[in-house]
Enzyme design. Structure first.
Site, PDB file in Angstrom:
ATOM      1  N   LYS A 153      19.334   4.112  99.556  1.00  5.84           N
ATOM      2  CA  LYS A 153      18.340   3.037  99.537  1.00  5.84           C
ATOM      3  C   LYS A 153      17.543   3.084 100.838  1.00  5.84           C
ATOM      4  O   LYS A 153      17.659   2.201 101.697  1.00  5.84           O
ATOM      5  CB  LYS A 153      19.018   1.679  99.353  1.00  5.84           C
ATOM      6  CG  LYS A 153      19.444   1.434  97.905  1.00  5.84           C
ATOM      7  CD  LYS A 153      20.083   0.096  97.709  1.00  5.84           C
ATOM      8  CE  LYS A 153      19.087  -1.021  97.540  1.00  5.84           C
ATOM      9  NZ  LYS A 153      18.488  -1.100  96.192  1.00  5.84           N
TER      10      LYS A 153
HETATM   11  N1  PPE Z   1      17.933   1.715  90.878  1.00  2.37           N
HETATM   12  C1  PPE Z   1      17.153   1.343  91.910  1.00  2.37           C
HETATM   13  C2  PPE Z   1      15.977   2.180  92.268  1.00  2.37           C
HETATM   14  C3  PPE Z   1      17.465   0.187  92.616  1.00  2.37           C
HETATM   15  O1  PPE Z   1      16.699  -0.190  93.639  1.00  2.37           O
HETATM   16  C4  PPE Z   1      18.585  -0.603  92.222  1.00  2.37           C
HETATM   17  C5  PPE Z   1      18.908  -1.860  92.966  1.00  2.37           C
HETATM   18  C6  PPE Z   1      19.383  -0.153  91.148  1.00  2.37           C
HETATM   19  C7  PPE Z   1      19.019   1.019  90.507  1.00  2.37           C
HETATM   20  C8  PPE Z   1      20.624  -0.878  90.711  1.00  2.37           C
HETATM   21  O2  PPE Z   1      21.644  -0.785  91.679  1.00  2.37           O
HETATM   22  P1  PPE Z   1      22.738  -1.924  91.856  1.00  2.37           P
HETATM   23  O3  PPE Z   1      22.041  -3.106  92.430  1.00  2.37           O
HETATM   24  O4  PPE Z   1      23.744  -1.347  92.755  1.00  2.37           O
HETATM   25  O5  PPE Z   1      23.290  -2.225  90.511  1.00  2.37           O
HETATM   26  N2  PPE Z   1      17.764  -2.595  93.336  1.00  2.37           N
HETATM   27  C9  PPE Z   1      17.883  -3.620  94.351  1.00  2.37           C
HETATM   28  C10 PPE Z   1      16.542  -3.995  94.938  1.00  2.37           C
HETATM   29  C11 PPE Z   1      15.690  -4.927  94.181  1.00  2.37           C
HETATM   30  C12 PPE Z   1      14.463  -5.339  94.957  1.00  2.37           C
HETATM   31  O6  PPE Z   1      13.473  -5.772  94.324  1.00  2.37           O
HETATM   32  O7  PPE Z   1      14.459  -5.266  96.184  1.00  2.37           O
HETATM   33  C13 PPE Z   1      18.667  -4.811  93.830  1.00  2.37           C
HETATM   34  O8  PPE Z   1      18.793  -5.000  92.623  1.00  2.37           O
HETATM   35  O9  PPE Z   1      19.165  -5.548  94.672  1.00  2.37           O
END
Ligand code: PPE
Length: 272
Positions: A153
């Site tokens: 991230k």
């Molecule tokens: N893909 C991406 C690109 C992503 O950023 C997230 C989280 C996920 C998948 C799902 O991962 P998880 O949260 O571990 O299930 N995205 C974060 C950021 C959102 C934002 O707008 O900032 C989140 O959901 O916290």
């Protein structure tokens, strides 16, 4: 998002309005930072250790050395919730390279670490959970795995998501769906994706996606309920003829998808 009172900033709790940074911070110019998104429910932080493990892994991939221990950040997170009186909230840890040397090489600039926590409601609009959302395949591809590190991230990575999200909203959709370099379905701008076909669940392999912690929960819940689930590459036309589609993410939680590229999915209502 609702402002809270305190933010943990480089070792100290400071008032929200005082949590500022220098305009010459390297992270601001080049996106050299890493972050996490965590939720707390009824005062319990959901899978906190897994989120901080990924935070440190993101930093490792980005070559950023976080000057605090994992245990310390976990403890400060709990303290932050307590000080802010928050029980159901979103938590945003961020580590970024600070001011000092400018230019691509960050030199030995200080690494700043902050943790913010605040109330944040439904991510994809008021009716997302009850009615499902409308998605559009983005004209932007998910970034290539050898240009950007998709398992991490890293702040700068998210320009890909911002471009795709804006495009989708401007065109009247709720969220964008990105294809990978090879044309297979990758993920949403901040969510992983699942399709249901004949009672079986499939999701994209981890190659070009962020390995979501909510995604892992879906595997566990499906396993507990004896629902077959596997990683499988799929194409956009397989989305059109899926029985159900849903997204997973910390912010988005589990969000049903009712339409992709103006085609109604399954029974047009959120599935089981
Ligand atoms: N893909 C991406 C690109 C992503 O950023 C997230 C989280 C996920 C998948 C799902 O991962 P998880 O949260 O571990 O299930 N995205 C974060 C950021 C959102 C934002 O707008 O900032 C989140 O959901 O916290």
């Amino acid at each position: 998002m609702k402002e809270s009172k305190w933010i943990w900033n480089n070792g100290k709790f400071v008032l929200w309005k005082n949590a500022t940074t220098h305009v010459m911070s390297h992270g601001l110019h080049y996106g050299t930072g890493v972050f996490e998104g965590i939720r707390a429910y009824s005062g319990s932080v959901f899978r906190m250790q897994d989120h901080y493990r990924r935070f440190f892994n993101s930093a490792k991939v980005a070559g950023i050395k976080i000057p605090y221990s994992k245990v310390n950040l976990e403890a400060r997170t709990l303290e932050l919730l307590y000080k802010n009186g928050l029980k159901d909230c979103y938590i945003r840890p961020l580590a970024f390279i600070g001011e000092g040397s400018i230019g691509i090489n960050p030199g030995s600039n200080k690494i700043n670490v902050i943790i913010a926590a605040f109330e944040w409601g439904t991510y994809l609009g008021k009716e997302a959970m009850s009615k499902g959302i409308r998605m559009k395949i983005s004209s932007f591809k998910r970034m290539s795995v050898n240009s950007f590190m998709t398992k991490s991230k890293i702040c700068g990575n998210y320009i890909n998501s911002v471009l795709a999200k804006r495009e989708a909203l401007e065109q009247g959709y709720d969220e964008a769906l990105l294809l990978d370099d090879n044309g297979y379905v990758s993920e949403g701008t901040g969510e992983n994706i699942f399709i249901v076909k004949n009672g079986k669940i499939e999701t994209t392999p981890v190659t070009s996606i962020l390995e979501g912690i909510t995604r892992d929960c879906v595997f566990k819940i499906a396993g507990d309920n004896n629902i077959p689930i596997k990683e499988q590459k799929f194409t956009r036309d397989e989305l059109y003829i899926a029985d159900e589609i849903f997204l997973s993410g910390t912010a988005a939680e589990i969000t049903p998808v009712r339409e992709v590229d103006n085609r109604k999915i399954g029974s047009k209502k959120p599935g089981k």
